[in-house]
Design an enzyme around this catalytic site. Structure first.
Site, PDB file in Angstrom:
ATOM      1  N   ARG A   1      -1.825 -11.956 -32.982  1.00  0.00           N
ATOM      2  CA  ARG A   1      -1.314 -11.115 -34.079  1.00  0.00           C
ATOM      3  C   ARG A   1       0.165 -10.832 -33.857  1.00  0.00           C
ATOM      4  O   ARG A   1       1.013 -11.377 -34.548  1.00  0.00           O
ATOM      5  CB  ARG A   1      -2.137  -9.834 -34.213  1.00  0.00           C
ATOM      6  CG  ARG A   1      -1.980  -9.138 -35.582  1.00  0.00           C
ATOM      7  CD  ARG A   1      -0.672  -8.366 -35.690  1.00  0.00           C
ATOM      8  NE  ARG A   1      -0.548  -7.354 -34.657  1.00  0.00           N
ATOM      9  CZ  ARG A   1       0.576  -6.708 -34.374  1.00  0.00           C
ATOM     10  NH1 ARG A   1       1.696  -6.972 -35.037  1.00  0.00           N
ATOM     11  NH2 ARG A   1       0.617  -5.816 -33.405  1.00  0.00           N
ATOM     12  N   ASP A   2       0.517 -10.032 -32.873  1.00  0.00           N
ATOM     13  CA  ASP A   2       1.939  -9.803 -32.602  1.00  0.00           C
ATOM     14  C   ASP A   2       2.621 -11.115 -32.231  1.00  0.00           C
ATOM     15  O   ASP A   2       3.774 -11.371 -32.600  1.00  0.00           O
ATOM     16  CB  ASP A   2       2.108  -8.774 -31.480  1.00  0.00           C
ATOM     17  CG  ASP A   2       3.374  -7.945 -31.622  1.00  0.00           C
ATOM     18  OD1 ASP A   2       4.436  -8.520 -31.945  1.00  0.00           O
ATOM     19  OD2 ASP A   2       3.322  -6.715 -31.424  1.00  0.00           O
TER      20      ASP A   2
ATOM     21  N   HIS B   1       4.672 -13.335 -34.737  1.00  0.00           N
ATOM     22  CA  HIS B   1       6.097 -13.164 -35.034  1.00  0.00           C
ATOM     23  C   HIS B   1       6.952 -14.191 -34.283  1.00  0.00           C
ATOM     24  O   HIS B   1       7.972 -14.658 -34.796  1.00  0.00           O
ATOM     25  CB  HIS B   1       6.557 -11.762 -34.643  1.00  0.00           C
ATOM     26  CG  HIS B   1       5.998 -10.672 -35.496  1.00  0.00           C
ATOM     27  ND1 HIS B   1       6.285 -10.552 -36.835  1.00  0.00           N
ATOM     28  CD2 HIS B   1       5.170  -9.634 -35.192  1.00  0.00           C
ATOM     29  CE1 HIS B   1       5.667  -9.486 -37.324  1.00  0.00           C
ATOM     30  NE2 HIS B   1       4.980  -8.918 -36.353  1.00  0.00           N
TER      31      HIS B   1
ATOM     32  N   SER C   1       7.361  -0.034 -30.992  1.00  0.00           N
ATOM     33  CA  SER C   1       7.689  -1.221 -31.787  1.00  0.00           C
ATOM     34  C   SER C   1       9.081  -1.761 -31.497  1.00  0.00           C
ATOM     35  O   SER C   1       9.331  -2.958 -31.643  1.00  0.00           O
ATOM     36  CB  SER C   1       7.583  -0.898 -33.281  1.00  0.00           C
ATOM     37  OG  SER C   1       6.419  -0.191 -33.592  1.00  0.00           O
TER      38      SER C   1
ATOM     39  N   HIS D   1       1.023   0.395 -26.762  1.00  0.00           N
ATOM     40  CA  HIS D   1       1.483  -0.907 -27.250  1.00  0.00           C
ATOM     41  C   HIS D   1       2.967  -0.998 -26.922  1.00  0.00           C
ATOM     42  O   HIS D   1       3.794  -0.347 -27.565  1.00  0.00           O
ATOM     43  CB  HIS D   1       1.249  -1.020 -28.753  1.00  0.00           C
ATOM     44  CG  HIS D   1       1.728  -2.307 -29.357  1.00  0.00           C
ATOM     45  ND1 HIS D   1       0.904  -3.392 -29.547  1.00  0.00           N
ATOM     46  CD2 HIS D   1       2.954  -2.683 -29.824  1.00  0.00           C
ATOM     47  CE1 HIS D   1       1.591  -4.380 -30.109  1.00  0.00           C
ATOM     48  NE2 HIS D   1       2.841  -3.971 -30.286  1.00  0.00           N
TER      49      HIS D   1
ATOM     50  N   HIS E   1       6.680  -3.071 -26.052  1.00  0.00           N
ATOM     51  CA  HIS E   1       7.513  -4.262 -26.224  1.00  0.00           C
ATOM     52  C   HIS E   1       8.510  -4.315 -25.078  1.00  0.00           C
ATOM     53  O   HIS E   1       8.855  -3.294 -24.481  1.00  0.00           O
ATOM     54  CB  HIS E   1       8.205  -4.268 -27.585  1.00  0.00           C
ATOM     55  CG  HIS E   1       7.334  -4.797 -28.681  1.00  0.00           C
ATOM     56  ND1 HIS E   1       7.336  -6.122 -29.066  1.00  0.00           N
ATOM     57  CD2 HIS E   1       6.404  -4.188 -29.454  1.00  0.00           C
ATOM     58  CE1 HIS E   1       6.447  -6.303 -30.029  1.00  0.00           C
ATOM     59  NE2 HIS E   1       5.868  -5.145 -30.284  1.00  0.00           N
TER      60      HIS E   1
END
Length: 349
Positions: A15-16, A19, A169, A198, A200
């Site tokens: 999913r991520d 990108h 995010s 979550h 990054h």
């Protein structure tokens, strides 16, 4: 401190990770990655367009397949992990959620901007009626205070969410800022409500921030093989698991299976290396939504404006997910500024 319970390992490669390759996984690639993750005993595998159900569009980029095609293919081969998906209210609908459930999804993460939890009520309530494992996902969590973020988490809990995530995010949170947010969550949420992280990797803190989250009571960790995700990627799953293993934490996964999958299946797909570099570091420094990276690089190539300049200006304007259309506007504004200061034509030939 870590409470000794088994960590819930949530993989987001499918999913991520969309990108990183502009949402172009083939069905065969998705199935191969899912099988490897399932064999390694991760708890859930998130599958969707990078921007969630119904994300395939002019604004976000078109996927190689529909969400349901990816979901059905992955669900058909899993023996251990549950299929998860992402839904952003205003992009995905209740009808999309129903269809995803029929296709095999059993966990949904309902995602909103960090101060807009109120728009998630309808979708969270509907997911609970379906009997789904229902998660609230507060994106761009660096853009508000721990206390306000906790108030938003409480709203999602009241709507029925069983787990609430701190979602970095922009990859902009420091370790102390992560700790502060989980402490604020624990102050207001019910003891039975789980929390998740979550991360990054734009400031190279993806794994460190995930470790700090667990040390402050976090139950679920998102990560991806080889860090496959927006910007500099997510916390690399195999690196987080190796670290957790050395710390004696119960994760229940096969480290070497994950290492092999990362290098043999995922890394070769990266047409742009998923790493901390000039542009992805700018995302974390400026606190910009990580999925803006490829859009900003496209605007840079088209208009001759450095991607870093575009990203820093997006951060200054506090742009958030869903405002991808503003990236071109920012590039054009920077051209106008350059014309005024240098007297040049601005646009590259």
């Amino acid at each position: 401190m870590y409470n000794g319970q088994k960590l819930y390992i949530s993989d987001v490669t499918l999913r991520d990770g969309m990108h990183a390759i502009r949402h172009q996984y083939s069905i065969d690639q998705a199935v191969a990655i899912a099988k490897a993750l399932d064999d390694a005993k991760v708890d859930s595998i998130e599958v969707a367009h990078g921007d969630g159900l119904r994300g395939s569009s002019f604004n976000y980029g078109f996927g190689a397949h529909s969400d349901l095609e990816w979901i059905e293919a992955v669900a058909s081969v899993l023996k251990h992990a549950r299929v998860a998906t992402l839904l952003l209210p205003g992009i995905g609908t209740l009808h999309d959620l129903d269809a995803a459930f029929k296709a095999g999804v059993r966990t949904v993460r309902v995602a909103t901007h960090c101060t807009e939890a109120d728009v998630s009520r309808q979708h969270i309530e509907h997911a609970r009626k379906l009997g789904m494992d229902t998660v609230g996902f507060l994106m761009m969590s660096h853009m508000t205070s721990p206390q306000i973020l906790a108030q938003q988490a409480k709203l999602m809990e009241n709507y029925g969410a069983e787990c609430i995530y701190v979602v970095d995010s922009g990859g902009a949170l420091s370790m102390q800022q992560v700790a502060d947010r989980f402490k604020a969550f624990k102050d207001v949420l019910k003891p039975e409500t789980q929390t998740g992280m979550h991360a990054h990797h734009n400031l190279a803190l993806g794994v460190a921030n995930s470790i700090v989250a667990v040390e402050n009571g976090c139950d679920r960790i998102d990560a991806s093989l080889a860090g496959m995700g927006a910007g500099a990627g997510n916390a690399p799953l195999e690196v987080f698991i190796a670290t957790a293993d050395r710390m004696g934490w119960n994760h229940g996964t096969d480290l070497f299976g994950l290492m092999n999958a990362a290098d043999d299946l995922v890394r070769p797909l990266q047409d742009r290396p998923v790493r901390v570099d000039r542009e992805t570091l700018a995302l974390g420094y400026a606190g910009v939504y990580s999925s803006f990276l490829r859009h900003a690089e496209a605007a840079s190539a088209r208009y001759g404006i450095a991607a870093v300049d575009i990203l820093v200006e997006l951060g200054r304007r506090r742009m958030v997910g869903g405002q991808e259309d503003m990236i071109v506007d920012v590039a054009l504004d920077l051209i106008k500024t350059r014309q005024r200061t240098t007297g040049t034509s601005g646009v590259a030939a």
